[in-house]
Design a protein around this motif. Sequence first.
Motif, mmCIF file in Angstrom:
data_model
loop_
_atom_site.group_PDB
_atom_site.id
_atom_site.type_symbol
_atom_site.label_atom_id
_atom_site.label_comp_id
_atom_site.label_asym_id
_atom_site.label_seq_id
_atom_site.Cartn_x
_atom_site.Cartn_y
_atom_site.Cartn_z
ATOM 1 N N GLY A 121 45.043 -13.290 -13.271
ATOM 2 C CA GLY A 121 45.327 -14.263 -12.218
ATOM 3 C C GLY A 121 45.940 -15.524 -12.803
ATOM 4 O O GLY A 121 45.744 -15.843 -13.982
ATOM 5 N N PRO B 88 46.472 -13.675 -7.439
ATOM 6 C CA PRO B 88 45.122 -13.152 -7.705
ATOM 7 C C PRO B 88 45.102 -12.163 -8.863
ATOM 8 O O PRO B 88 46.078 -11.451 -9.106
ATOM 9 N N ILE C 298 46.762 -8.098 -9.339
ATOM 10 C CA ILE C 298 47.967 -7.790 -8.557
ATOM 11 C C ILE C 298 48.865 -6.862 -9.357
ATOM 12 O O ILE C 298 48.888 -6.896 -10.586
ATOM 13 N N ILE D 138 52.900 -11.417 -1.891
ATOM 14 C CA ILE D 138 51.944 -12.435 -1.448
ATOM 15 C C ILE D 138 52.583 -13.166 -0.267
ATOM 16 O O ILE D 138 53.745 -13.578 -0.333
ATOM 17 N N GLN E 239 41.027 -6.049 -13.648
ATOM 18 C CA GLN E 239 40.114 -6.397 -12.552
ATOM 19 C C GLN E 239 40.705 -5.942 -11.228
ATOM 20 O O GLN E 239 41.891 -6.099 -10.967
ATOM 21 N N GLN E 240 39.857 -5.381 -10.371
ATOM 22 C CA GLN E 240 40.328 -4.910 -9.073
ATOM 23 C C GLN E 240 40.679 -6.093 -8.167
ATOM 24 O O GLN E 240 39.988 -7.102 -8.155
ATOM 25 N N LEU E 241 41.778 -5.939 -7.436
ATOM 26 C CA LEU E 241 42.224 -6.980 -6.515
ATOM 27 C C LEU E 241 41.150 -7.225 -5.461
ATOM 28 O O LEU E 241 40.626 -6.289 -4.870
ATOM 29 N N ARG E 242 40.820 -8.503 -5.248
ATOM 30 C CA ARG E 242 39.776 -8.901 -4.298
ATOM 31 C C ARG E 242 38.440 -8.239 -4.625
ATOM 32 O O ARG E 242 37.694 -7.795 -3.757
ATOM 33 N N GLY E 243 38.148 -8.142 -5.917
ATOM 34 C CA GLY E 243 36.877 -7.559 -6.347
ATOM 35 C C GLY E 243 36.524 -8.058 -7.736
ATOM 36 O O GLY E 243 37.259 -8.838 -8.345
ATOM 37 N N THR E 244 35.393 -7.598 -8.249
ATOM 38 C CA THR E 244 34.962 -8.017 -9.588
ATOM 39 C C THR E 244 34.911 -6.845 -10.557
ATOM 40 O O THR E 244 34.881 -7.049 -11.773
#
Length: 271
Positions: free
Chosen positions: A34, A120, A123, A129, A214-219
């Motif tokens: 990010g 983020p 991506i 975006i 890292q997964q988008l919109r996740g941890t």
Amino acid sequence: GFGGGSRRANPNAPRRGEDLQSTVTISFEEAAKGCEKSFEINRNEVCDTCGGNGAKPGTKPVTCKTCNGSGQVRINGGWMTTVRTCSACGGTGKGVSEKCSGCGGSGRGRKKRTVKVKVPAGIDDGQTIIMRGDGEPGMRGGPAGDLLIQITIRPHKVFRREGYNLILDFPISFATAALGGDVEVPTLSGPIKYRIPEGTQPGTEFRIKGAGIQQLRGTAKGDLLLRVKVEVPRKLNAKQKELLKQFEDTTGDREYENRKSFMDRVKELLN
């Protein structure tokens, strides 16, 4: 005559602004972790000189002479009459006695703006975006359009990406493959030590959990897939050749299971 003027949209109604598009290029690491990026766009904005009415400051808008203030013009075509928005005033019904020098009477001017976008973590290349309301301003009080930013990711010198997993083609010596040993493996968070087991075959894939993207919109994170490439030296000196020959003379079918199986199948074909 005939004509459906009453069914047409109100020319004075608010109209949403157009969307704008831009492309931002980031590094492989920036996409994984990010980042925030600044870039410039050119956008039509309300003229500061006239406030958007297109008239020279100090003068007032006058009734449009083309449509007599109605905002519409009628075109007779034999048995049918067509009603269209007046092109002279854009449907506002107003004209200007003297045009604004800042915008030439359009009420708008092209301006360069610096925009910041938060990219983020996770991506992927080619994803977009959307920045709501950062496009062209609306007409007659309508909402602004959006700014669509397509992300381009520069390739990495070592890693490849498959979804949220990282792929690493990792060369080792044939001695390490046979004997096993500790090697230093690069990751996006820095190098780690990894144990190559004894008797590792070329093309073997080892999975290092949680060392991926890292997964988008996740941890949660993907994995690092270590694909072993056994490298054979191209040139050896006399001593090295003699040592390898001694090694080869002391090995047989027991150490080379695949070769024995292959040769057995070949013998069956020939008999």
